[in-house]
Scaffold this motif. Structure first.
Motif, PDB file in Angstrom:
ATOM      1  N   VAL A  33       0.840  -1.215  -0.090  1.00 44.14           N
ATOM      2  CA  VAL A  33      -0.081   0.054   0.039  1.00 44.14           C
ATOM      3  C   VAL A  33       0.875   1.327   0.079  1.00 44.14           C
ATOM      4  CG1 VAL A  33      -1.676   1.381   1.286  1.00 44.14           C
ATOM      5  CG2 VAL A  33      -1.842  -1.094   1.485  1.00 44.14           C
ATOM      6  N   LEU A  34       0.910   1.985  -0.999  1.00 47.70           N
ATOM      7  CA  LEU A  34       1.461   3.421  -1.081  1.00 47.70           C
ATOM      8  C   LEU A  34       0.703   4.737  -0.661  1.00 47.70           C
ATOM      9  CD1 LEU A  34       2.941   2.545  -4.542  1.00 47.70           C
ATOM     10  CD2 LEU A  34       4.443   3.110  -2.649  1.00 47.70           C
ATOM     11  N   PHE A  35       0.974   5.283   0.549  1.00 49.58           N
ATOM     12  CA  PHE A  35       0.464   6.204   0.884  1.00 49.58           C
ATOM     13  C   PHE A  35       1.204   7.515   0.998  1.00 49.58           C
ATOM     14  CE2 PHE A  35      -0.389   8.802   4.883  1.00 49.58           C
ATOM     15  CZ  PHE A  35      -1.869   9.196   4.555  1.00 49.58           C
ATOM     16  N   LEU A  36       0.307   8.288   0.217  1.00 45.83           N
ATOM     17  CA  LEU A  36       0.988   9.476  -0.251  1.00 45.83           C
ATOM     18  C   LEU A  36       0.344  10.629   0.939  1.00 45.83           C
ATOM     19  CD1 LEU A  36       0.134   9.636  -4.022  1.00 45.83           C
ATOM     20  CD2 LEU A  36       2.353   9.295  -2.808  1.00 45.83           C
ATOM     21  N   ASP A  37       1.352  10.785   1.692  1.00 45.86           N
ATOM     22  CA  ASP A  37       1.152  11.607   3.000  1.00 45.86           C
ATOM     23  C   ASP A  37       1.343  13.159   2.454  1.00 45.86           C
ATOM     24  OD1 ASP A  37       0.575  12.419   5.419  1.00 45.86           O
ATOM     25  OD2 ASP A  37       2.731  11.826   6.297  1.00 45.86           O
ATOM     26  N   CYS A  38       0.197  13.949   2.634  1.00 43.68           N
ATOM     27  CA  CYS A  38       0.215  15.314   2.129  1.00 43.68           C
ATOM     28  C   CYS A  38      -0.696  16.097   3.032  1.00 43.68           C
ATOM     29  CB  CYS A  38      -0.403  15.422   0.598  1.00 43.68           C
ATOM     30  SG  CYS A  38       0.087  16.916  -0.172  1.00 43.68           S
ATOM     31  N   PRO A  39      -0.095  17.382   3.671  1.00 41.31           N
ATOM     32  CA  PRO A  39      -1.164  18.163   4.523  1.00 41.31           C
ATOM     33  C   PRO A  39      -2.031  18.624   3.443  1.00 41.31           C
ATOM     34  CG  PRO A  39       1.140  19.144   4.183  1.00 41.31           C
ATOM     35  CD  PRO A  39       1.247  17.883   3.277  1.00 41.31           C
TER      36      PRO A  39
ATOM     37  N   PHE B  15      -3.872  -0.932   7.767  1.00 40.30           N
ATOM     38  CA  PHE B  15      -2.721  -1.653   6.630  1.00 40.30           C
ATOM     39  C   PHE B  15      -1.578  -1.327   7.159  1.00 40.30           C
ATOM     40  CE2 PHE B  15      -5.656  -1.413   2.584  1.00 40.30           C
ATOM     41  CZ  PHE B  15      -5.940  -2.809   2.529  1.00 40.30           C
ATOM     42  N   GLU B  16      -1.200  -0.363   7.933  1.00 40.41           N
ATOM     43  CA  GLU B  16      -0.116  -0.017   8.306  1.00 40.41           C
ATOM     44  C   GLU B  16       0.129  -0.898   9.529  1.00 40.41           C
ATOM     45  OE1 GLU B  16       1.645   3.402   8.280  1.00 40.41           O
ATOM     46  OE2 GLU B  16       3.180   2.074   9.109  1.00 40.41           O
ATOM     47  N   ALA B  17      -0.898  -1.255  10.407  1.00 46.73           N
ATOM     48  CA  ALA B  17      -0.599  -2.159  11.454  1.00 46.73           C
ATOM     49  C   ALA B  17      -0.234  -3.704  10.938  1.00 46.73           C
ATOM     50  CB  ALA B  17      -1.894  -2.308  12.454  1.00 46.73           C
TER      51      ALA B  17
END
Ligand code: ADP
Ligand code: C5P
Ligand code: MG
Length: 197
Positions: free
Chosen positions: A114-120, A163-165
């Motif tokens: 899972v690619l998570f694009l972290d963006c404010p 998914f992170e867990a």
């Protein structure tokens, strides 16, 4: 003789066995899984101890003898206790509505990564308003964007956390240029050794 068919199907319930000697940590690690994944822990030993104490149990004395001797109680008794405890647990905890990603994995195919694009939000908002100048979309406006952010936080982020867990997420800082972000995406994929197939 035909073999009996199981009472529950894997579509209905996910069963994990923890095996290990007495004191190896089965109960302790089960409690961790209960906390982080929402599993229910059914301990054969706990169920047997409860049955032993249950008023009117025809097995109470027999269980006590086996437990004291450290022997395995006849399996029909233990498996029946486990089966009934599973029924009770499924009745008490009906499945919450499935998220679409989870539904996909259960019915189509589990994901590799899972690619998570972290963006404010301020960065995302600026991008969307800019896109709105030409996109013609009904939702690239300030009010819809605010609602979409809310939905993301309430509905989508818990899925990312799940998914992170499970160790499936590669988090990528998404504030840089398209090229910078892509370099991070590539790094994440390569570090995990993911290939198209
Ligand atoms: P089991 O259910 O396999 O018999 P428990 O989870 O009840 O084992 O653990 C037995 C004891 O060992 C408990 O007191 C627990 O707190 C402790 N324990 C469990 N895992 C560890 C560990 N990794 N390191 C040290 N102590 C542990
Ligand atoms: O797992 P736990 O340590 O709680 O088990 C205690 C006792 O319960 C065992 O020593 C055994 O007598 C009984 N037991 C069993 N069958 C199992 C699990 C436990 O008979 N599957
Ligand atoms: Mg135990």
């Amino acid at each position: 003789m035909a073999s009996p068919s199981p009472r529950f199907s894997p579509e209905e319930v996910t069963v994990l066995f923890f095996l290990g000697g007495p004191g190896s940590g089965k109960g302790t690690q089960s409690a961790n899984l209960v906390k982080d994944y929402g599993f229910v822990h059914l301990s054969a030993g706990d169920l047997l101890r409860a049955e032993q104490l249950r008023e009117g149990s025809q097995y109470g004395q027999m269980i006590k003898t086996y437990i004291t001797e450290g022997k395995i109680v006849p399996m029909e008794v233990t498996v029946n206790l486990l089966s009934n405890a599973m029924r009770d647990s499924l009745d008490a905890n009906p499945r919450p509505p499935l998220d679409q990603a989870v539904f996909f994995e259960e019915t189509v195919c589990p994901s590799e990564l899972v690619l998570f694009l972290d963006c404010p939000e301020d960065v995302m908002e600026a991008r969307l308003l800019k896109r709105g100048e030409t996109s013609g979309r009904d939702d690239d406006n300030a009010e819809s964007i605010r609602k979409r952010f809310r939905t993301f936080v309430e509905t989508s982020m818990p899925v990312v956390d799940d998914f992170e867990a499970k160790g499936k997420v590669v988090k990528v800082q998404a504030t840089g240029s398209v090229e910078d972000v892509y370099a991070e995406v590539k790094k994440g994929i390569e570090e995990r050794g993911v290939h198209a197939r």
